[in-house]
Design an enzyme around this catalytic site. Structure first.
Site, PDB file in Angstrom:
ATOM      1  N   ALA A   1       0.838  -1.196   0.000  1.00 35.16           N
ATOM      2  CA  ALA A   1       0.000   0.000   0.000  1.00 35.16           C
ATOM      3  C   ALA A   1       0.873   1.246   0.000  1.00 35.16           C
ATOM      4  CB  ALA A   1      -0.926   0.001   1.216  1.00 35.16           C
ATOM      5  N   SER A   2       0.424   2.279  -0.700  1.00 34.04           N
ATOM      6  CA  SER A   2       1.157   3.540  -0.849  1.00 34.04           C
ATOM      7  C   SER A   2       2.519   3.268  -1.490  1.00 34.04           C
ATOM      8  CB  SER A   2       1.279   4.268   0.490  1.00 34.04           C
ATOM      9  OG  SER A   2       0.012   4.682   0.944  1.00 34.04           O
ATOM     10  N   MET A   3       3.622   3.601  -0.836  1.00 36.46           N
ATOM     11  CA  MET A   3       4.922   3.297  -1.423  1.00 36.46           C
ATOM     12  C   MET A   3       5.094   1.791  -1.564  1.00 36.46           C
ATOM     13  SD  MET A   3       8.591   4.946  -0.431  1.00 36.46           S
ATOM     14  CE  MET A   3      10.002   4.843  -1.539  1.00 36.46           C
TER      15      MET A   3
ATOM     16  N   GLY B   1       2.746  -0.075  -2.493  1.00 35.69           N
ATOM     17  CA  GLY B   1       2.070  -0.374  -3.753  1.00 35.69           C
ATOM     18  C   GLY B   1       2.992  -0.182  -4.937  1.00 35.69           C
TER      19      GLY B   1
END
Length: 463
Positions: A251-253, A255
């Site tokens: 998730a986020s970075m 991801g």
């Protein structure tokens, strides 16, 4: 949606991040509300004190429950104590030194003791889990990465399936694997999946204790993890891990890391929750293009940029924290150099930092708006991709849709895009506040692409 800190979107988001773990035992509602009542907006000291107090109280409750033989209460209280301890150190700010200095940042001296406490309390909770959890030491270059392998309890194995599918969950920029538990490890084993987490370069205890910095080519890290997992599975055949049903997620970075890792042909599915496409574009999104162009062309000096960002960060705690965090990850103290280093973290295929005049990297394209040199064109496995309509950080069109369009090597039927618009449906960054929904969406996708068959549940009343 209700705001805990109306004057600070940053503190409000981080509070939702903590409260959102309540569904998997990482928080209790009244404890969170009590802490919120003691915190002043954008005041790091009151934030640290409030969560430290809640951690101490939860640990005391956990010890009482353990002494009394109450396994469930002890496990949940140790989880809360660990999570609140993590939260207490979240606003620590590394010392970047003099403006534009070249020395690596000096992390807050409290950061390592807090990270060690988080791990100690979390391991106590692990000892009380229903399913087996194995501690791993994963070779990656000269450093061993600490990992955890969560296995499904025997009664939760997928019926009719000989081996256990494996989900490798990759952390992000400010994560530690103890916090990662509250997403996929909390749900996956109960659905018959094994879930592997680890602290990689720039993450958790590996950063705080060993100073290992983050790296943009995360596919190299994941490749080492998969090499280790294959060897570990061969050495422990009784675990019945399915090396032909490996998925990666983040998730986020994380991801971004997951999408880079998906180029490995051993990966059969990828779940990328709210990733960025290009970190430079993210870092400069709210800066005038004329200013960026003047800087990158030499009209404005990097020294001026350093001074400007230093002044602004004195007035705006969120920027101060973000610069310090990113500088700690990169091992850089100069704000301008931190920004320039972001150019290496991209899915455009231009990781050499060669973008002229600081222009956004929306071209070249293949004529249809898709970047023809995208790193993502190497991905072949099915991908579940999400964006966050109310993200504090990332614009859907600039990042999520560019990621989706860049997956030119994945058939349309094998790509799923989920972009919720309300907080309750997952519109906050990394699906904070909607972790259970994220799990539901993720494992439905993995079931489909990995061939997991489940029987519909009978909910007719028998009372």
């Amino acid at each position: 949606m209700h705001k805990f800190f109306p004057r600070s979107g940053f503190f409000d988001f981080e509070t939702v991040r903590i409260l959102g773990t309540a569904c998997y035992g990482g928080a209790d509602v009244a404890e969170v509300l009590e802490a919120v009542g003691e915190i002043k907006s954008d005041d790091a000291a009151s934030w640290e004190e409030a969560w430290r107090r809640q951690s101490w109280w939860a640990e005391a409750l956990a010890d009482q429950a353990r002494e009394g033989g109450d396994r469930e209460a002890a496990r949940r209280a140790y989880l809360r104590a660990s999570n609140y301890a993590r939260a207490s150190g979240y606003m620590y700010v590394s010392d970047l030194g003099a403006e534009g200095g070249n020395a690596p940042p000096t992390q807050d001296p409290r950061a390592l003791p807090v990270a060690e406490k988080v791990g100690r309390l979390f391991r106590k909770a692990l000892a009380l889990m229903e399913g087996e959890v194995r501690a791993l030491s994963i070779p990656c270059g000269a450093q061993a990465l600490p990992g955890l392998l969560y296995l499904p309890p025997p009664g939760k194995r997928i019926p009719g399936r000989d081996k256990i599918p494996v989900l490798v969950f990759l952390g992000g920029a400010d994560s530690c694997q103890e916090e990662l538990y509250y997403l996929y490890p909390a749900a996956g084993p109960g659905l018959g999946y094994a879930v592997l987490t680890f602290d990689g370069p720039g993450q958790g205890i590996v950063l705080r204790k060993h100073g290992l910095r983050v790296r943009p080519d995360w596919e190299v890290v994941t490749s080492s993890v998969l090499d280790y997992l294959e060897a570990y599975s061969a050495q422990h055949p009784g675990l019945e891990l399915d090396m032909k049903a490996i998925a990666v997620s983040g998730a986020s970075m994380g991801g971004y890391y997951a999408l880079r890792s998906a180029v490995d042909r051993r990966v059969k599915a990828c779940v990328s929750i709210d990733p960025f496409y290009d970190m430079w574009d993210f870092g400069t999104a709210h800066v005038s293009p004329l200013f960026i162009s003047a800087w990158t062309s030499g009209i404005i000096s990097s020294g001026f940029v350093d001074k400007l960002m230093t002044v602004v960060s004195r007035l705006w705690f969120q920027m101060k924290w973000e610069i310090a965090l990113t500088g700690t990850l990169f091992g850089l103290s100069s704000p301008s150099q931190i920004l320039l280093n972001m150019k290496n973290y991209t899915l455009s295929g231009k990781s050499d930092g060669s973008r002229a005049n600081g222009k956004k990297s929306h071209s070249p394209t293949d004529g249809g708006g898709v970047e023809s040199d995208s790193f993502l064109s190497e991905v072949r496995c099915p991908v579940f991709l999400s964006g966050a309509g109310k993200s504090l950080y990332l614009d859907v069109d600039s990042h999520t849709r560019r990621c989706y369009d860049g997956l030119t090597g994945v058939a349309a039927k094998d790509k799923e895009l989920w972009v919720p618009e309300s907080e309750g449906q997952g519109s906050l960054q990394a699906k904070m506040g909607a972790l259970a929904l994220c799990n539901q969406k993720t494992f439905q996708f993995l079931d489909k692409v990995l061939g997991v068959q489940r029987v519909p549940l009978d909910v007719s009343a028998h009372i």
